[in-house]
Design an enzyme around this catalytic site. Sequence first.
Site, PDB file in Angstrom:
ATOM      1  N   CYS A 132      -0.625   2.012  -4.984  1.00 36.16           N
ATOM      2  CA  CYS A 132      -1.369   3.212  -5.352  1.00 36.16           C
ATOM      3  C   CYS A 132      -0.392   4.368  -5.455  1.00 36.16           C
ATOM      4  O   CYS A 132       0.536   4.465  -4.651  1.00 36.16           O
ATOM      5  CB  CYS A 132      -2.400   3.545  -4.286  1.00 36.16           C
ATOM      6  N   HIS A 183       0.850  -1.179   0.000  1.00 38.40           N
ATOM      7  CA  HIS A 183       0.000   0.000   0.000  1.00 38.40           C
ATOM      8  C   HIS A 183       0.882   1.223   0.000  1.00 38.40           C
ATOM      9  O   HIS A 183       1.826   1.313   0.780  1.00 38.40           O
ATOM     10  CB  HIS A 183      -0.890   0.019   1.250  1.00 38.40           C
TER      11      HIS A 183
END
Lengths: 441, 563
Positions: A203, A161
């Site tokens: 991301c 992440h």
Amino acid sequence: MARHCTVKIFVLLSLFNLSFLVSTNNIEDKAGQFFNSGHTNNWAVLVCTSRFWFNYRHVANTLSVYRSVKRLGIPDSRIVLMLADDMACNHRNPKPATVFSHKNMELNVYGDDVEVDYRGYEVTVENFLRVLTGRLPASTPRSKRLLSDDRSNILIYLTGHGGNGFLKFQDSEEISNVELADAFEQMWQKRRYNELLFIIDTCQGASMYERFYSPNLMALASSQVGEDSLSHQPDLAIGVHLMDRYTFYLLEFLEDIHPSSTTNMNQLFKVCPKSQCVSTPGHRTDLFLRDPGRVLITDFFGSVRKVEITMETINLSSPMEPLPERILSEDRQRETQYYVDQLPVSGIIHQVNTRTHARTRTHARTRTHARTRTRTRTHTHPPPHCSGTRSYYKVHQLRHSADSDLHTSPLSFSLEKFFHLRTFLKSPTLALVLKQQKEPH
Amino acid sequence: MATAEVERKRGQLAALSIAVVVVLVGVPLWWRTTETYRAWLPVNQINELAELQLQLSVDVEVVFSRGTLTPEQQKKVPFTRTQEEAQKVDDDTTLRYRYESKYRTANIMEEDALKQPTAAEADLSLHTLSASPCGSVVVYVIPETSVLLPQGVDVYIGHRRTAVLRMGAPMSVGKNHKQLLAHLEPRITQVVQVMSFSHTDITAALSDRVRLSPGSKESLADSMRSFKSSPGYEITFSLLNPDPKSHRLDWDIEGAVHSYIQPLLTKLAPLANFSIDSQILYYAMLGVNPRFDSSLEAYTLNADSLAHVINPVEARLGSNAASSNPVLNFLLYVPDAHHSPLYIHDHQKQPVASNAFHSPRWGGIMVYNVNDLYGRGETPLPVNININMEKVMGVFLAQLRLMLGVQSSPAPPGFLVEPCGGAGLADWELDRLMWSRTVENVATATTTITSLAQLLDQIGNIVINDNIASQVSSTVTSLQLAVAELEAGNLGFALQYSKEAILASERAFFDPSLLHLLYFPDDQKFAIYIPLFLPMCVPILLSLIKIASEARQRRKLKQSKKD
């Protein structure tokens, strides 16, 4: 009119010559590509930074890249694999000892031959930076080090992440793009790489390579700043998403690559366009000295060795000298050695059987039912690879869980242990599993 | 009214004193407690070393035997000449080569030695006569008419540090000693360049510092092939037996290593430590299928498929977990009975004499065919085979030399270089290796130290402990000593100091404590400090502003009173 003709003939002839030249150049190029890349060995650092069961896809991502890289030739001794959590032996995995990368459980990327160098809580920002810069404590074994030199091409793959300028490690710390760029600069100063390919699937991944400033770096990211990288598909039986989109399509691309293929990097940049990935993958090649069109995929993902024929030999005319007496006499005393009996297995089986018999005497029918039930269950039990460790963890937890009041008495603790012993005594690789239990932590 | 005045004054005094305490005591205290500890580094000396100016001196001794000098020339001998050559590699690096040549005539014992029938014997007896230290070269000049050297050969280079040079006819050379020197000097320089170092060798050794575009494919291959200088190497000999059912192999590796490899490694002891181990792997196949060639009635591996052989095997080789030294792998592959005999073909489809190949910075593989050791008859399997270690070690020794950087460039025309034979390494080859390794060590150590200083300067939040500072200081001292010894021409000491320098510099650079502290962007730093300092500073600032405005008002009143 005649002049026109001669001009035409001249043009035709020169075109012919050009094509001939081009073809000869191609041959020379192919032969010369041998030394074009300037590297003699390949390394790979593959990192998965997230833990918890719902981040299954990050572990599957990393293991899939690991599998491809091994298939294309990089050996385990040159791969540093860091997995922040153990999905294969997670309690919530309905198929233990497997990590699938495609729905309907088509492809198990865990397999038999996975060597994880940094596992669990060892995957920290500090360890990652230490691996990259080489500043490990002296006691670190060879398999945990990145022993690259100035002729090594390194592939670095990060997944997890991330956000704008950072990547989250282990849910409690972050690595920023400035730190990463500084680490690469330190690697460059010490000439720890020849060329480096950095792939990140998180991301806002493009923010991580914004700050690079060292030469010979090529970077690919799965999404631009402000975009999220999406996951590919969930598996309803396992209950989580199995892969991320960018890595899924990257892997599809890599499945077509074999050790002698000549695909170049420009095709890698086209992997996963926006229509498939929803996010826009990005890449950065301004710091790279060679033209990406001339860089082979196998320069980073595979390990194509440069080979030279040995033309000269040395004529050794003198016969072999006998070894000095000292060495000889030491060897004479060697005798066959045997392994010590690690565990008196037959004794335990006999002991357990007597104990169960004792049990059945007190709790008549229910106990025998329980026994048969466990017996049938062990036959369909998954490979003991995982169950051993699972019980080991459980025992370990029992020993160290301070706040659980279940196991304060040693009697209950030994009963638990005995119960676990009983369930998998029936499995074939009994000694291995028992040995695992006995290993000190 | 007066009490209010007193109160107000007290308030002002309090605010002022708090402000003073905060500024004079608080701010320095905060600064000192939040700065990272950085021990002092000798940055000036490091910057001096960054501009590398190396001077390499070679002692050359030129001995004239009888018949080479005219009487006029003989009067001038013995004399000494110094030649210097400066080369600028790039902005930071300059090299100066100095050749100190001593010219003298041969004494009786040397004359006798030169009368031996062959050059090899002459070399052997000459060696005992001159004590040539490490790094020096002795050239014996013999007349044109001498039969010591075969026809067409002008220079003979032996096992030690001596060379025999055949001079041109006295008529062509001239009577003057200046003409003699004009004739001899270029040839002696050529000999010395072959035996100690040439400019290309030294610039190749500096490749860590200066990444020059390679002149030719050969020089690029050379620089990529040999391992970089390292304090130790690990050598592993592996025997691969894919077919234990047919072949029971027996190799006396300990004896072979002791007889053939150990002398070479003992000679290379000043350069690095070597540790040797061996293993036998069963059922280890090559990853490539060889093709059957009916014209040869044998299986062949062509050069293109060799690159894919190494990877499947490497996974099974293993290495010593405790050390981080580079590993050299030497594999002996005995093909299985169904794929015997197996020959390696080069790019021109010709079989290779050694039946072996090597990979740069990795090691070598040799294929050893055993099918002619047992007949096609009814020999019971498995066949006992004793491997001929001489042949095997001959190939491995050649590959080992290549891996370690002993140059394999062909000698210039007219040169006859004695092959090194059982010793594995000639003395002058060792000298060449020592020259290039010393330069490489010095260059690498200076680059490491300079980049360490630069990094510590650039990344402000790395803690520099005292032990790092002491390592850096010892590196600087060793480097200065190494450069001085190189200038003086003492190659042995220079190598030793350069090794110490590189060890200390690597230890300093890779010290685990040098990890940079967590990076905080500036806005995060503000976010941490503002909640701590702002509530404290706001009242002080406000009261200071109030005091200042009141003082201004009073001054205005005073001025208006005056008017």
